[in-house]
Motif scaffolding. Sequence first.
Motif, mmCIF file in Angstrom:
data_model
loop_
_atom_site.group_PDB
_atom_site.id
_atom_site.type_symbol
_atom_site.label_atom_id
_atom_site.label_comp_id
_atom_site.label_asym_id
_atom_site.label_seq_id
_atom_site.Cartn_x
_atom_site.Cartn_y
_atom_site.Cartn_z
ATOM 1 N N ARG A 66 2.894 -1.276 8.824
ATOM 2 C CA ARG A 66 4.328 -1.294 8.529
ATOM 3 C C ARG A 66 4.786 0.054 7.995
ATOM 4 O O ARG A 66 4.220 0.602 7.067
ATOM 5 N N GLU A 67 5.823 0.597 8.631
ATOM 6 C CA GLU A 67 6.372 1.867 8.160
ATOM 7 C C GLU A 67 7.474 1.571 7.161
ATOM 8 O O GLU A 67 8.256 0.636 7.341
ATOM 9 N N SER A 111 4.647 -5.867 17.131
ATOM 10 C CA SER A 111 3.420 -6.673 17.132
ATOM 11 C C SER A 111 3.747 -8.145 16.908
ATOM 12 O O SER A 111 3.054 -9.016 17.439
ATOM 13 N N ALA A 112 4.813 -8.442 16.147
ATOM 14 C CA ALA A 112 5.216 -9.847 16.015
ATOM 15 C C ALA A 112 5.583 -10.411 17.383
ATOM 16 O O ALA A 112 5.248 -11.552 17.717
ATOM 17 N N ILE A 134 -4.562 -12.362 12.498
ATOM 18 C CA ILE A 134 -4.836 -10.978 12.890
ATOM 19 C C ILE A 134 -3.521 -10.206 12.992
ATOM 20 O O ILE A 134 -3.379 -9.106 12.466
ATOM 21 N N GLY A 135 -2.547 -10.828 13.653
ATOM 22 C CA GLY A 135 -1.248 -10.184 13.829
ATOM 23 C C GLY A 135 -0.597 -9.875 12.501
ATOM 24 O O GLY A 135 -0.038 -8.798 12.305
ATOM 25 N N HIS A 136 -0.712 -10.835 11.561
ATOM 26 C CA HIS A 136 -0.107 -10.666 10.250
ATOM 27 C C HIS A 136 -0.669 -9.437 9.554
ATOM 28 O O HIS A 136 0.055 -8.619 8.990
ATOM 29 N N PHE A 137 -2.017 -9.294 9.623
ATOM 30 C CA PHE A 137 -2.638 -8.162 8.937
ATOM 31 C C PHE A 137 -2.331 -6.853 9.631
ATOM 32 O O PHE A 137 -2.089 -5.849 8.980
ATOM 33 N N LEU A 138 -2.329 -6.882 10.992
ATOM 34 C CA LEU A 138 -1.965 -5.676 11.730
ATOM 35 C C LEU A 138 -0.568 -5.230 11.330
ATOM 36 O O LEU A 138 -0.315 -4.056 11.073
#
Lengths: 304, 308
Positions: free
Chosen positions: A301-302, A215-216, A292-296
Motif C-alpha cells: 500500500r502506497e 490487487s483487490a 494472501i491478497g490481504h497481506f499483499l
Amino acid sequence: MIGAKPTRLSPKLLRNLRERAIEFVLFLAALSSVATTIAIVAILVYESILFFQKVSIWEFLTDTQWTPLFDDKHYGIWPLVSGTLVTTVVALLVAIPLGTIIAIYLSEFAPPIVREVIKPILELLAGIPTVVYGYFALLFVTPLLQVILPELPGFNMLSAGLVIGIMIIPYVSSLSEDAMRAVPAHLREGSYATGATRLQTALRVVVPASISGISAAYILGISRAVGETMIVAIAAGGQPNLTWNPMEPAATMTAYIVAVSLGDLPHGTLEYETIFAVGLTLVLMTLVFNIIGHFLTKRYREIY
Amino acid sequence: MTTTRSMRQIRAIINRNKLSEYIFSIVGLLSMLIGIVTLLALIFDLVSDGAPRLSWDFFTSFPSRRAANAGILSAWVGSLLVMLVTASVAIPIGIASGIYLEEYAQKNWLADLIEINVTNLAGVPSIIYGLLALGLFVYGFNLGPSVVTAGLTLALLVLPVVIVTTREALRAIPNSIREAAYATGASKWQMIWDHVLPYATGSILTGIIVALARAIGETAPLITIGALTFIAFLPDSPIKGEFPFISFSWLLAPFTVIPIQMFDWVSRPQEAFQVNAAAAGIVLIAMTLAMNAIAIYLRYRLRKTIKW
C-alpha cells in the motif's frame, strides 16, 4: 399536546420507545449477514466432520483418485483441486492482462465519452447468466478451438477457462479502473512535469499508487474463477481427472457438487457428506487467496 | 545535457515514446474489442441457434421428451415465483441492514465485524449458498427443494449486493439534508424515512435491479438444493376464486427455473434439445440484459439530474 388527556406514557417517551424499537429491528437485519456466515461455516464443518469420521483426512489429502460414486471408492481431493486450479489459471491468463490493460486504457488514455460508453457495455459481460456462457463454451468456443487444435476433445478445461476469463474481465477492469481514477491528480501532474509520457505515468506512477485496489480486483477475479460452476459443469466434462493439461476434460470442485446434486442424494449418506467436504475445501481455498491478497495489499500500500 | 545528448538523440527518444503510446492505445482498444466481440458473438450464436424455436407455444408448453414440443412454461412460472420470494426477503432486509450500518452503527467491533462480514459474503462462491440451503432449509427446516427454499437461497446470495448499494446511496446524500431535518425537530427515524430515503430511492432501486438480474440467472445453488430438472405441472395458483383468495401452498411446491431448464437441455446429446437450450438462453439473456440496461440507464440519469 395542550388539551390532550394526560396519559402514563408521555408522547416523548412513546417517541423514544418507537425510535429504540426501529433501531433494534434494523440492527437485527444487519445481524442477518453475520448469521448467514455462521450458518455456512457451521453446516460445512458439521457435515464435513461426519465425512471425516468415515474417511480419513490422510486419504482425502493423499489419494490421487476421486470416485465416491463408483464401486471402487476413492476419496482423494487432488483431481478436483487440479481441475479447479487449471481452469482458474487459464481464466486468469485471459482476465488479468486484458482487464488490466483495459483499466489503464480507460483510466489514463480514453476520452471521457469512450469511458462512459464502453464501461457499462463491458460490465454487461458480468451480467450474463453463467449457464448461457456454458452453452457458448461448449457449442461455440470448443468447435472454434477444434479448428486450430484438431485433437481437442469436446469437453475440455481450455474453453471453459477461456470463457470464465472473458466473464471476469469486468470484475478486474472496473475495480482496477476505479482504483486508478482515485489516484490524486497531482501525482500525475508531477510525473508529466518531469517529462514522462502518459504510458510511463500510467505504468510507473498510477499503477503502483493504486496497487492495493488493483490487487483487490485480482483477488475478486480469482474468487469468481475458483467458484464458477455452470461453465465448467457444462463445458469441461464431469470426470474427476488428475491432470494439469488444460486440453483434457476434468471436473472442478464446483462441477462435482452440481453433478452429485443432480442425482437423488439420500440425506445422511456418505455421498451426501462428500459435497460438504468438497464445499469446505472450496471455501478454505478462496479464504487462502483472500488472506494472501490481504497481506499483499497491506505490504504494497502506497501512502500519499 | 546538450553536450551529452544531441538534439537528434532526444528526438529519437520522443519518437520512441510516441510510438509506444500509440502501440498501447491500439492494444487497449483491441482488448476492449475482444470483450465486446465475445459478447456480440455469444448473442448472435444464441439467436441464430435458438430464434427458430421461439414461438408462443414455446412459452405455453411444458417440457417434453420430444424436443419439438418442449417449452418453458413451468420454468418461467417457477422463475417468477422464486423471484417473488427473493425480492420480498432480500429487499427489506438488505435496505434495513444498509440503513443500520450507514446511519446508526457506532464505530465499534460489532459494526466492524458486520462490515467485514458483508464484504466477505460477497466473495463466497454461489454454490456454497446452495450447500447452506441444502443443509439448513431443505433438511434443517424440512422445507424440501421448494419455491420458498429457492427464494430464500437466492435472497441470501444477493443480500450483500443490496446492502452495499443501499449504503452507497445513503452515503451520497449530503449531511445538510440530515441537519435540516433535525433542525425542524424530526427524530432520527423521521429524518431517515421522510428525508434521506426518498432521495436515495433511485440509487437503491438500481442496486435492487442488478441484484435481481443476478438472481434470475443463478443456476448452481438451485441445482444444489435438489431442484428438479423436469417439471410438467405448475405450482398451485397464489390467487384463488374463493375466500380467502390468497393461497400460500405454492411456496412449498417443487419447481424449475429457466436456467435449470436450459442446463438440462444443453447437457443432452441430441441437437434438437440444444436448439431448445439456445431458445431458453435467448429468453434468459433478454431478461438479464434488459434489467442491467435499465439499471445502467437509471444510474446515468440519476447522476445527471441530481446536483446537491
